[in-house]
Design an enzyme around this catalytic site. Structure first.
Site, PDB file in Angstrom:
ATOM      1  N   ARG A  84      -4.910  -1.790  16.168  1.00  0.00           N
ATOM      2  CA  ARG A  84      -3.869  -2.722  15.723  1.00  0.00           C
ATOM      3  C   ARG A  84      -3.358  -3.446  16.972  1.00  0.00           C
ATOM      4  NH1 ARG A  84      -3.729  -3.509  10.048  1.00  0.00           N
ATOM      5  NH2 ARG A  84      -5.508  -4.507  10.991  1.00  0.00           N
ATOM      6  N   TYR A 106      -9.159  -5.580 -23.905  1.00  0.00           N
ATOM      7  CA  TYR A 106      -9.150  -6.730 -22.990  1.00  0.00           C
ATOM      8  C   TYR A 106      -7.740  -7.314 -22.896  1.00  0.00           C
ATOM      9  CZ  TYR A 106     -10.495 -10.879 -20.462  1.00  0.00           C
ATOM     10  OH  TYR A 106     -10.595 -11.832 -19.494  1.00  0.00           O
TER      11      TYR A 106
HETATM   12  N1  PM9 Z   1      -2.731  -2.725   4.456  1.00  0.00           N
HETATM   13  C1  PM9 Z   1      -3.586  -1.069   5.914  1.00  0.00           C
HETATM   14  O1  PM9 Z   1      -4.517  -0.333   6.257  1.00  0.00           O
HETATM   15  C2  PM9 Z   1      -5.186  -2.202   4.327  1.00  0.00           C
HETATM   16  C3  PM9 Z   1      -5.837  -3.462   4.735  1.00  0.00           C
HETATM   17  S1  PM9 Z   1      -5.666  -3.970   6.397  1.00  0.00           S
HETATM   18  C4  PM9 Z   1      -6.493  -2.803   7.246  1.00  0.00           C
HETATM   19  O2  PM9 Z   1      -2.472  -1.021   6.434  1.00  0.00           O
HETATM   20  C5  PM9 Z   1       0.882  -4.758   3.872  1.00  0.00           C
HETATM   21  C6  PM9 Z   1       2.127  -4.426   4.600  1.00  0.00           C
HETATM   22  C7  PM9 Z   1      -0.250  -3.976   4.001  1.00  0.00           C
HETATM   23  C8  PM9 Z   1      -1.437  -4.345   3.306  1.00  0.00           C
HETATM   24  C9  PM9 Z   1      -2.629  -3.622   3.495  1.00  0.00           C
HETATM   25  C10 PM9 Z   1      -1.401  -5.500   2.478  1.00  0.00           C
HETATM   26  C11 PM9 Z   1      -2.616  -5.932   1.722  1.00  0.00           C
HETATM   27  C12 PM9 Z   1      -0.255  -6.225   2.385  1.00  0.00           C
HETATM   28  N2  PM9 Z   1       0.862  -5.859   3.078  1.00  0.00           N
HETATM   29  O3  PM9 Z   1      -5.056  -4.070   1.189  1.00  0.00           O
HETATM   30  O4  PM9 Z   1      -4.931  -6.070  -0.223  1.00  0.00           O
HETATM   31  O5  PM9 Z   1      -0.185  -2.908   4.767  1.00  0.00           O
HETATM   32  O6  PM9 Z   1      -4.057  -3.951  -1.091  1.00  0.00           O
HETATM   33  O7  PM9 Z   1      -2.847  -5.080   0.674  1.00  0.00           O
HETATM   34  C13 PM9 Z   1      -3.800  -2.028   4.858  1.00  0.00           C
HETATM   35  P1  PM9 Z   1      -4.312  -4.781   0.114  1.00  0.00           P
END
Ligand code: PM9
Length: 461
Positions: A386, A76
């Site tokens: 997008r 942990y």
């Molecule tokens: N990006 C992508 O597919 C997954 C979620 S949105 C569809 O591009 C940037 C530049 C990203 C990003 C996630 C995150 C968030 C932050 N910044 O998905 O929470 O491209 O790990 O990261 C996605 P997490």
């Protein structure tokens, strides 16, 4: 001297284990699409043939990473894997203090809650969905200061991720530095089409923010991919290693949020990296409320080990050349067929320009959402919208944001598909393009409050 012919390149790995994919019939796909409300996020993966929804958490791990999974220290507190991860981040990225999180948005949540207060503004090089939402939930407002060229899909500027210093200066003049907790600088700007920021621009932003005492927080999710473009395009960097360029980028910033699910080649993971001890102390305290103890932050020990190894692999020259090379391969094929895509071709995917692809649809008919649905229907290739759906609503007015970029992202997972898969994808896009006039728009029939693109439902117009 004899001129050597340009040779073909191949994926720099051998395949040790395979996952079978299923081909589906047109009738299967039609039923699946209707059940998913024409939103590719709501499809079941078993109904997908080639999955280009995202490069997030979809990478194939190496044998070394899988071996690392067996070294998971699941204590942990004080897991050995945390210390290995911490050392690796310090070595490869140069940041001093590390808070592990289960993925990128958790790091965004923590930094936003710590640094942003109500009424603050956060300038950045184009919004990202989760990043902007966490800034807003903390009481801030995001202001786009990316160069204008980034909003034009046909503009071939080599560094469309650059910040417009005039726009940044205006934000400082309008709001005052005290209302700017940090400038948010992303590498390989996702919503612009995976477009890089140049080191010369980042240095200029650093000088400017130093003058005003404003920190820079780096969204380093795809920093190695950005480094590849610096090496291949920016004068003076051709002979530098990817690793050195990555370190130089990070050294110009004060901290970073990382979704390790992209560049760093793992299926889950992230972190917040900081150089300021007082901010780190607050973050380390907050992580225990939302994620888990500060030596695992929502990750298993084995996940942290795979991540530490993934970071070292992500900056290897052969890896990054082939990774971005595969994206360029698909993009160039589509350009050769006259398909309208965002140029230059970006880091992690090829982005179709839906406004040009479907000129008969207005933006309120959701052209990118409609195009993603049509591609799935044609071949079972899953892509992502997008455009206007992802852009959401203005926080203050509640009106739809109408982005200039209305795109469909063909996102390439790392080390998962071969060039033959890319050929199949290109054929499907070409087929859909030749029948483009038959594609109708959509109407949104369900809209969740946050990040609507994940769960919205649509009906055919
Ligand atoms: N990006 C992508 O597919 C997954 C979620 S949105 C569809 O591009 C940037 C530049 C990203 C990003 C996630 C995150 C968030 C932050 N910044 O998905 O929470 O491209 O790990 O990261 C996605 P997490």
């Amino acid at each position: 001297m004899e001129q050597r012919k340009q040779r073909s390149w191949a994926e720099p790995f051998k395949i040790k284990m395979v996952e079978l994919v299923k081909m589906t019939s047109y009738e299967d796909r039609k039923a699946a699409l209707e059940a998913a409300g024409y939103n590719t996020f709501l499809l079941r993966s078993r109904d997908v043939y080639i999955d280009l929804l995202t490069d997030s958490g979809t990478s194939a791990m190496s044998d070394h990473q899988w071996a690392g999974m067996m070294l998971g220290d699941e204590a942990y507190a004080g897991s050995e894997n945390f210390y290995h991860l911490e050392e690796t981040i310090q070595k490869y990225y140069g940041y001093k203090y590390i808070v592990p999180t289960h993925q990128g948005r958790a790091a965004e949540h923590i930094i936003s809650q710590i640094m942003i207060k109500k009424g603050d503004v956060i300038p950045g090089n184009m919004y990202f969905t989760t990043t902007r939402l966490h800034q807003e939930l903390a009481g801030g407002i995001f202001i786009d200061v990316i160069i204008d060229e980034a909003h034009d899909p046909d503009n071939e500027h080599p560094f469309k991720g650059d910040i417009d210093l005039g726009k940044l200066q205006k934000v400082v003049e309008t709001y005052g530095a005290s209302r700017i907790p940090y400038v948010c600088v992303a590498t390989a700007v996702n919503m612009a089409g995976g477009q890089p920021i140049s080191l010369s621009n980042l240095k200029a932003v650093r000088e400017f923010t130093n003058l005003h005492g404003i920190p820079i927080i780096h969204d380093m999710t795809r920093v190695a991919e950005n480094a590849y473009f610096i090496k291949s395009r920016e004068p003076g960097y051709a002979d530098k290693s990817i690793s050195d360029i990555v370190i130089e980028i990070c050294s110009l910033t004060d901290g970073a949020t990382m979704s390790a699910k992209k560049d760093a080649l793992v299926n889950i993971g992230g972190f917040l990296a900081l150089n300021d001890y007082s901010v780190f102390e607050k973050a380390r305290n907050m992580v225990v409320v939302y994620e888990g103890l500060h030596t695992y932050g929502g990750l298993a020990g084995r996940d942290m080990e795979a991540l530490a190894i993934g970071i070292t692999e992500s900056v290897e020259e052969n890896h990054i050349r082939a990774r971005v090379g595969q994206v360029l391969y698909l993009g160039n094929k589509l350009i050769a067929s006259g398909i309208p895509i965002v140029k230059p071709i970006g880091s992690h995917g090829v982005f179709l320009n839906a406004k040009k692809f479907l000129p008969h649809l207005t933006q309120d008919m959701y052209p990118a959402q409609s195009l993603a649905a049509a591609i799935y229907l044609d071949s079972g290739v899953r892509t992502m919208e997008r455009g206007i759906v992802s852009a959401g609503r203005n926080k203050e007015t509640g009106e739809n944001n109408n982005p200039n970029l209305e795109l469909v992202r063909l996102t390439i997972p790392r080390r998962v598909y071969t060039q033959a898969h890319m050929d199949v994808v290109a054929e499907s896009i070409e087929e859909v393009y030749s029948n483009r006039e038959s594609i109708n728009g959509l109407k949104m029939i369900y809209e969740p409050e946050y990040l609507r693109f994940f769960q919205a439902r649509f009906e055919k117009l």
